[in-house]
Write a protein that holds these residues in place. Structure first.
Motif, mmCIF file in Angstrom:
data_model
loop_
_atom_site.group_PDB
_atom_site.id
_atom_site.type_symbol
_atom_site.label_atom_id
_atom_site.label_comp_id
_atom_site.label_asym_id
_atom_site.label_seq_id
_atom_site.Cartn_x
_atom_site.Cartn_y
_atom_site.Cartn_z
ATOM 1 N N GLN A 403 0.813 -1.215 0.000
ATOM 2 C CA GLN A 403 0.000 0.000 0.000
ATOM 3 C C GLN A 403 0.852 1.273 0.000
ATOM 4 N N SER A 404 2.014 1.208 0.666
ATOM 5 C CA SER A 404 2.830 2.420 0.792
ATOM 6 C C SER A 404 3.746 2.648 -0.409
ATOM 7 N N SER A 411 5.119 10.367 -4.662
ATOM 8 C CA SER A 411 5.290 11.567 -3.845
ATOM 9 C C SER A 411 6.182 12.595 -4.542
ATOM 10 N N GLU A 412 5.974 13.844 -4.172
ATOM 11 C CA GLU A 412 6.769 14.940 -4.761
ATOM 12 C C GLU A 412 8.236 14.809 -4.360
ATOM 13 N N THR A 413 8.471 14.386 -3.113
ATOM 14 C CA THR A 413 9.855 14.230 -2.640
ATOM 15 C C THR A 413 10.598 13.218 -3.495
ATOM 16 N N ASN A 414 9.944 12.090 -3.784
ATOM 17 C CA ASN A 414 10.595 11.039 -4.559
ATOM 18 C C ASN A 414 10.856 11.466 -5.994
ATOM 19 N N ASN A 415 9.973 12.268 -6.539
ATOM 20 C CA ASN A 415 10.072 12.610 -7.960
ATOM 21 C C ASN A 415 10.811 13.916 -8.239
ATOM 22 N N SER A 416 11.486 14.437 -7.229
ATOM 23 C CA SER A 416 12.300 15.631 -7.423
ATOM 24 C C SER A 416 13.729 15.345 -6.970
ATOM 25 N N ALA A 417 14.645 16.215 -7.301
ATOM 26 C CA ALA A 417 16.043 16.036 -6.910
ATOM 27 C C ALA A 417 16.149 16.080 -5.377
ATOM 28 N N PRO A 418 17.050 15.293 -4.785
ATOM 29 C CA PRO A 418 18.061 14.467 -5.441
ATOM 30 C C PRO A 418 17.611 13.034 -5.733
ATOM 31 N N TRP A 419 16.371 12.682 -5.349
ATOM 32 C CA TRP A 419 15.970 11.272 -5.442
ATOM 33 C C TRP A 419 15.631 10.846 -6.867
ATOM 34 N N ASN A 420 14.862 11.630 -7.571
ATOM 35 C CA ASN A 420 14.503 11.320 -8.968
ATOM 36 C C ASN A 420 13.919 9.915 -9.142
ATOM 37 N N GLY A 421 13.059 9.528 -8.211
ATOM 38 C CA GLY A 421 12.396 8.222 -8.309
ATOM 39 C C GLY A 421 13.081 7.088 -7.575
ATOM 40 N N SER A 422 14.179 7.363 -6.859
ATOM 41 C CA SER A 422 14.979 6.289 -6.251
ATOM 42 C C SER A 422 14.718 6.101 -4.755
ATOM 43 N N LEU A 423 13.946 6.994 -4.118
ATOM 44 C CA LEU A 423 13.783 6.969 -2.659
ATOM 45 C C LEU A 423 13.335 5.614 -2.101
#
Length: 459
Positions: A403-404, A411-423
């Motif tokens: 579910q998570s 999430s916006e955090t995951n899809n912005s720098a520095p993560w770019n989808g990797s969180l």
């Protein structure tokens, strides 16, 4: 019948519970597109239909402990086989019956009950009946069967649907996909009547003579059978010292807590995020087109299957802890390859290698080895209840991850720098590091030891 063949038959029959675990979990993925169209499901309802079985899994794992104590491992598995069969038929009720979303969810929950009961009793049954020198390999049959179940249902739903038009699949093809589970579930039900009861459950119930008969059928040397029944009786007598078992006493609580944490950590590796959302990962995160997703999923399933075989033939040779260490390192490296390539926005072959390396490492370690350890680490007196708690917690962890994961992915955090989808993958790495610590600090090496010898580790 030779004793080795008899033992293999017992393992194969009980491992069918694992195959049905994988089959029942996977069949909804093949059928959900068509039944969504048939019932005109909203996104929320689709999620409920797909995920409802997890509720049954959780409840099934909770009731599996008391059920196993009361009627034994064999009859608990027979009940799970009945649940599987009812679910398979009811989920695809013929059009002459009034099928509804509520009815479909009801039968999916029934299937979940079967998974919950079988996921606790099947590995425990194998562990209690297998000789110590091959017990690890035999319990890994269960994980191998789960993997095979996923693979077989993928092929079954493909071949059922490929010769039908989209309209026919929407009208009745999805029903046939559910009915295909009747073949393994009825086979499981019939064959279970030909396997013996667990000798340790028989001894717990005071049926020492019947337990000895079963042990003599399994052990090559009759002296080994006599020695084993003496160890079992001694263990039970020590536990039955006139004091009722307190599951909240420090000694018992610690053992159950360690097993439960290990069980939950299996899910917090992220394995079901990859399996449940593999198509999304391949298409969105890795940049593959829709036409490539099917091929990538087949590759993923193949790697999972191959390395489960590797675990099966090495768990009794190398031991449980070495495989956990090796697998943890491989999972970390795999997710690092995927995570860093996402961060650098340079997805491609390295990313795919990372995913496949993670799957291979999980299949080598946390997949089968956790089931082996859970089936053998708990003392005879508390094994049923402890396994029930650990497996129920695993299903709860499964639900949390499933579910998570999409929430974190979107999430916006995951899809912005520095993560770019990797969180999400770095979160999973943190949990895998915890696995290394827990394995080093709290997990005993059980290779080659009888269940009663393992019990002595905690004293």
């Amino acid at each position: 019948m030779k004793k080795g063949v008899f033992l293999l038959l017992i393992a194969a029959v009980s491992a069918l519970g694992g195959l049905l675990f994988g089959y029942d979990t996977g069949v909804i993925n093949g059928a959900q597109f068509y039944l969504t169209e048939y019932f005109n499901l909203s996104d929320a309802l689709k999620g409920w239909v797909v995920g409802s079985a997890l509720l049954g899994c959780f409840i099934g794992a909770i009731i599996a402990g008391p059920l196993s104590i009361k009627i034994g491992r064999k009859w608990s598995l027979i009940i799970s086989a009945i649940f599987f069969s009812l679910s398979a038929y009811g989920s695809g009720l013929p059009e002459i019956f009034p099928q509804s979303v509520s009815m479909l969810v009801f039968f999916r929950i029934i299937g979940g009950l079967g998974i919950g009961v079988a996921s606790m009793n099947a590995p425990m049954y194998i562990a209690e009946i297998a000789p110590s020198n091959i017990r690890g390999r035999m319990v890994t049959y269960y994980q191998l069967a789960i993997v095979i179940g996923f693979f077989v249902v993928f092929l079954a739903t493909y071949y059922i649907g490929k010769d039908l038009t989209i309209e026919e699949n929407i009208a009745f093809g999805w029903r046939q996909m559910f009915w295909s589970e009747l073949v393994p579930s009825l086979m499981f039900l019939i064959l279970l009547f030909f396997v013996p009861k667990s000798p340790r459950w028989l001894a717990l119930k005071g049926n020492d003579d019947e337990a000895l008969v079963v042990l003599k059928k399994i052990n090559e040397d009759e002296k080994d059978a006599l020695k084993e029944i003496d160890l079992i009786k001694k263990s039970i007598n020590e536990d039955n010292d006139g004091v009722k078992v307190s599951y909240f006493s420090k000694a018992i609580f610690v053992i159950i807590a360690i097993g439960t944490v290990l069980s939950m950590l299996q899910q917090f590796t992220g394995i079901n995020a990859v399996l449940y959302y593999g198509a999304d990962i391949f298409e969105k995160a890795l940049g593959f087109g829709k036409e490539d997703v099917l091929a990538q999923q087949i590759l993923l399933a193949f790697v999972n299957l191959v390395f489960t075989f590797v675990a099966m033939f090495t768990v009794d040779k190398f031991g449980r802890k070495p495989l956990l260490y090796i697998g943890s390192i491989g999972m970390i490296v795999g997710f690092l390859l995927l995570g860093v390539s996402l961060q650098q926005e340079n997805v491609g072959m390295v990313s795919l290698i990372g995913v496949l390396m993670f799957i291979a490492s999980f299949a080598l370690s946390m997949g089968p080895v956790v089931w082996v350890l859970l089936s053998e680490m708990f003392p005879n007196k508390i094994r049923s209840v402890a396994m029930s708690v650990a497996v129920a917690a695993q299903w709860a962890a499964n639900y949390i991850v499933s579910q998570s994961f999409p929430v974190v992915m979107g999430s916006e955090t995951n899809n912005s720098a520095p993560w770019n989808g990797s969180l999400p993958y770095f979160i999973f790495i943190a949990f895998i590091l915890i696995i290394v610590f827990v394995t080093y600090k709290f997990i005993p090496e059980t290779k080659g030891k009888s269940l009663e010898e393992i019990e002595g580790f905690w004293k």
